[in-house]
Design a protein around this motif. Structure first.
Motif, PDB file in Angstrom:
ATOM      1  N   MET A   1      54.303  43.001  32.197  1.00 51.40           N
ATOM      2  CA  MET A   1      55.155  44.033  31.598  1.00 51.40           C
ATOM      3  C   MET A   1      56.608  43.798  32.004  1.00 51.40           C
ATOM      4  O   MET A   1      56.886  43.424  33.126  1.00 51.40           O
ATOM      5  N   ASN A   2      57.481  44.024  31.063  1.00 52.40           N
ATOM      6  CA  ASN A   2      58.900  43.826  31.325  1.00 52.40           C
ATOM      7  C   ASN A   2      59.445  44.961  32.188  1.00 52.40           C
ATOM      8  O   ASN A   2      59.163  46.135  31.949  1.00 52.40           O
ATOM      9  N   LYS A   3      60.239  44.590  33.185  1.00 49.16           N
ATOM     10  CA  LYS A   3      60.815  45.595  34.085  1.00 49.16           C
ATOM     11  C   LYS A   3      61.588  46.664  33.331  1.00 49.16           C
ATOM     12  O   LYS A   3      61.478  47.864  33.608  1.00 49.16           O
ATOM     13  N   GLN A   4      62.403  46.230  32.374  1.00 47.17           N
ATOM     14  CA  GLN A   4      63.325  47.136  31.712  1.00 47.17           C
ATOM     15  C   GLN A   4      62.638  48.080  30.724  1.00 47.17           C
ATOM     16  O   GLN A   4      63.279  48.975  30.185  1.00 47.17           O
ATOM     17  N   ASN A   5      61.334  47.879  30.491  1.00 46.80           N
ATOM     18  CA  ASN A   5      60.580  48.774  29.613  1.00 46.80           C
ATOM     19  C   ASN A   5      59.554  49.610  30.377  1.00 46.80           C
ATOM     20  O   ASN A   5      58.847  50.416  29.768  1.00 46.80           O
ATOM     21  N   SER A   6      59.476  49.424  31.675  1.00 47.65           N
ATOM     22  CA  SER A   6      58.460  50.124  32.469  1.00 47.65           C
ATOM     23  C   SER A   6      58.969  51.481  32.937  1.00 47.65           C
ATOM     24  O   SER A   6      60.151  51.661  33.212  1.00 47.65           O
ATOM     25  N   ARG A   7      58.068  52.440  33.051  1.00 51.43           N
ATOM     26  CA  ARG A   7      58.421  53.737  33.608  1.00 51.43           C
ATOM     27  C   ARG A   7      58.700  53.637  35.108  1.00 51.43           C
ATOM     28  O   ARG A   7      59.401  54.473  35.670  1.00 51.43           O
ATOM     29  N   TYR A   8      58.137  52.617  35.714  1.00 49.75           N
ATOM     30  CA  TYR A   8      58.284  52.451  37.163  1.00 49.75           C
ATOM     31  C   TYR A   8      59.749  52.264  37.565  1.00 49.75           C
ATOM     32  O   TYR A   8      60.122  52.535  38.707  1.00 49.75           O
ATOM     33  N   ARG A   9      60.586  51.819  36.632  1.00 45.68           N
ATOM     34  CA  ARG A   9      61.978  51.573  36.973  1.00 45.68           C
ATOM     35  C   ARG A   9      62.678  52.842  37.454  1.00 45.68           C
ATOM     36  O   ARG A   9      63.652  52.779  38.223  1.00 45.68           O
ATOM     37  N   TRP A  10      62.196  54.020  37.044  1.00 49.73           N
ATOM     38  CA  TRP A  10      62.811  55.265  37.486  1.00 49.73           C
ATOM     39  C   TRP A  10      62.461  55.586  38.932  1.00 49.73           C
ATOM     40  O   TRP A  10      63.234  56.242  39.633  1.00 49.73           O
ATOM     41  N   ILE A  11      61.302  55.125  39.375  1.00 51.15           N
ATOM     42  CA  ILE A  11      60.961  55.246  40.800  1.00 51.15           C
ATOM     43  C   ILE A  11      61.879  54.356  41.622  1.00 51.15           C
ATOM     44  O   ILE A  11      62.374  54.753  42.682  1.00 51.15           O
ATOM     45  N   VAL A  12      62.121  53.146  41.124  1.00 54.54           N
ATOM     46  CA  VAL A  12      63.061  52.239  41.785  1.00 54.54           C
ATOM     47  C   VAL A  12      64.443  52.887  41.863  1.00 54.54           C
ATOM     48  O   VAL A  12      65.093  52.893  42.914  1.00 54.54           O
ATOM     49  N   PHE A  13      64.870  53.446  40.766  1.00 54.71           N
ATOM     50  CA  PHE A  13      66.185  54.091  40.694  1.00 54.71           C
ATOM     51  C   PHE A  13      66.296  55.218  41.729  1.00 54.71           C
ATOM     52  O   PHE A  13      67.283  55.310  42.474  1.00 54.71           O
ATOM     53  N   ALA A  14      65.280  56.068  41.806  1.00 59.29           N
ATOM     54  CA  ALA A  14      65.306  57.203  42.734  1.00 59.29           C
ATOM     55  C   ALA A  14      65.305  56.726  44.186  1.00 59.29           C
ATOM     56  O   ALA A  14      66.048  57.256  45.024  1.00 59.29           O
ATOM     57  N   ALA A  15      64.477  55.727  44.502  1.00 58.05           N
ATOM     58  CA  ALA A  15      64.385  55.237  45.879  1.00 58.05           C
ATOM     59  C   ALA A  15      65.692  54.594  46.333  1.00 58.05           C
ATOM     60  O   ALA A  15      66.172  54.831  47.448  1.00 58.05           O
TER      61      ALA A  15
END
Length: 428
Positions: A1-15
């Motif tokens: 899965m592409n990083k820029q399309n994953s929902r997980y990127r918002w967890i990265v952003f918050a952390a």
């Protein structure tokens, strides 16, 4: 899965933003106890200035190396190590028995801090699309301003209730835990989700173009000879260093000594400047988008901030209290607006050079933050026999001169239009 399309990127952003928020608070929190340290350890004003300067000196000196290595090897581990080093430095600061350990603590905190912003920019550029990146950069600037805000009334109240050691010890522990959290968020969990790239963004860019990586010395020589790079350096020198250097060392003592405020009262006054910084990043970004220009609004910001410092001189270092609040609001706004520096970098340089040029521009701000506290402290020591406002009156000549250099930087910015479909950038 592409990083820029994953929902997980918002967890990265918050952390990442939570860690940045805490680290920024430790840039200025020591300024709350400058007078207490002078009493406890029998320190001079010049030594207090050195405590602040050594942290920013480490920060400034490592910006370009951090940018180079982060571009080459990726930003994750540098951000993790930086959070842990900052935490360890804060812990040592809380337990310091003498001035040597205070200096060592601020040095470690500065080394850790030096890894944060450049790698934050690179991590956001990896996990978010260009259109998202510009907006989130403004939010990151707001997180930093909130960190400064926490180091005013809340931190001051904490110090008043429990003494100065306990708050710094607790923050150091939390920062070390943040390093552990970042390892799971940035390294371990993405591997489990198959979101980890086998190559850094720069390696991909180089491989895609079929080019060899440019020699580091040649890259640095080209950047150091670039008018646009020096323009961003001077812009940050004028806006960030004057604000951070003064807030981080002399703002609270200024309010206490010149206006007779309590520590809490002085912290509330400084909080006005931090509110300005919170407003500065998103509002100036919005204005620049509406004007389709980075350069014009940035020059206006530099002019207004420079005039604000000049007002301190006009009133002999002690403007009326209502005007003082307005001045700090404007100066804080300028610090928030300095996020435009990195918008200029992004629209002016290839993506594989953004890390090192961002580091170079950021160096300007923190060289200024290194110089201002020490010079200001020496001026205060020189006029210690005169009235306290006399020392501050002459001291305010320093931020005036520094912001004039920042204005020169704004004037040196070259406009550059790129294809919007490719970059999503605005014209300088």
């Amino acid at each position: 899965m592409n990083k820029q399309n994953s929902r997980y990127r918002w967890i990265v952003f918050a952390a990442v933003l939570f860690t940045y928020f805490l680290i920024v608070s430790q840039r200025t929190a020591p300024g709350l106890i400058s007078d207490q340290l002078m009493k406890d350890f029998n320190l001079t004003a010049a030594t207090i200035g050195l405590l602040t300067s050594i942290q920013f000196l480490a920060y400034a000196g490592l910006q370009i190396p951090v940018g180079i290595f982060s571009d080459r090897y990726g930003p994750n581990y540098f951000l993790i190590i930086g959070a842990v080093l900052n935490g360890i430095g804060t812990l040592i600061y809380s337990m310091a028995p003498n001035a040597f350990f205070l200096l060592l603590a601020r040095l470690l905190a500065g080394i850790g801090d030096s890894t944060i912003w450049v790698n934050l920019v690179l991590i956001l550029s990896q996990w978010f699309r260009v259109q998202e990146f510009v907006k989130l950069l403004g939010m990151a600037g707001m997180a930093g301003s909130l960190g400064f805000l926490m180091a005013t009334v809340p931190y001051s109240a904490w110090i008043s209730s429990f003494g100065w050691r306990a708050p710094f010890f607790s923050t150091g522990v939390i920062l070390c835990l943040c390093g552990l959290m970042l390892y799971f968020v940035l390294v371990k969990r993405p591997k489990q989700l198959a979101l980890t790239d086998s190559e850094s963004g720069v390696k991909k860019a180089v491989r895609k173009k079929g080019q060899k990586r440019e020699n580091t010395l040649l890259l640095l020589r080209r950047i150091f000879s670039s008018r646009q790079a020096w323009a961003t350096f001077l812009c940050h020198f004028g806006l960030v260093g004057t604000y951070v250097g003064f807030i981080g060392s002399w703002a609270v003592p200024y309010g206490m000594h010149v206006y007779g405020m309590t520590r809490s009262g002085a912290s509330q006054l400084i909080m006005v400047g931090l509110i300005g910084a919170l407003i500065g990043a998103p509002l100036t970004s919005w204005i620049s988008s509406r004007l389709d220009s980075l350069k014009r609004p940035y020059i206006i910001v530099h002019i207004i901030v420079c005039l604000s410092w000049i007002v301190f001189l006009i009133f002999g270092g002690k403007p009326p209290i209502y005007l003082l609040m307005i001045l700090f609001l404007i100066i804080g706004y300028g610090n928030g607006a300095s996020s435009l520096t990195f918008a200029v970098v992004r629209q002016s340089f290839p993506i594989q050079e953004v890390g090192v040029v961002s580091g170079f521009a950021n160096t300007g701000g923190f060289i200024s933050a290194v110089l201002l506290p020490s010079i200001f402290g020496k001026i205060l020591d020189h006029f210690h026999a005169a009235s306290i406002s006399t020392g501050y009156r002459y001291g305010f000549m320093i931020p005036v001169m520094f912001t004039l250099l920042g204005l020169i930087g704004g004037l040196l910015i070259k406009g550059k239009r790129k294809e919007a479909e490719q970059t999503g950038e605005v014209t300088a």
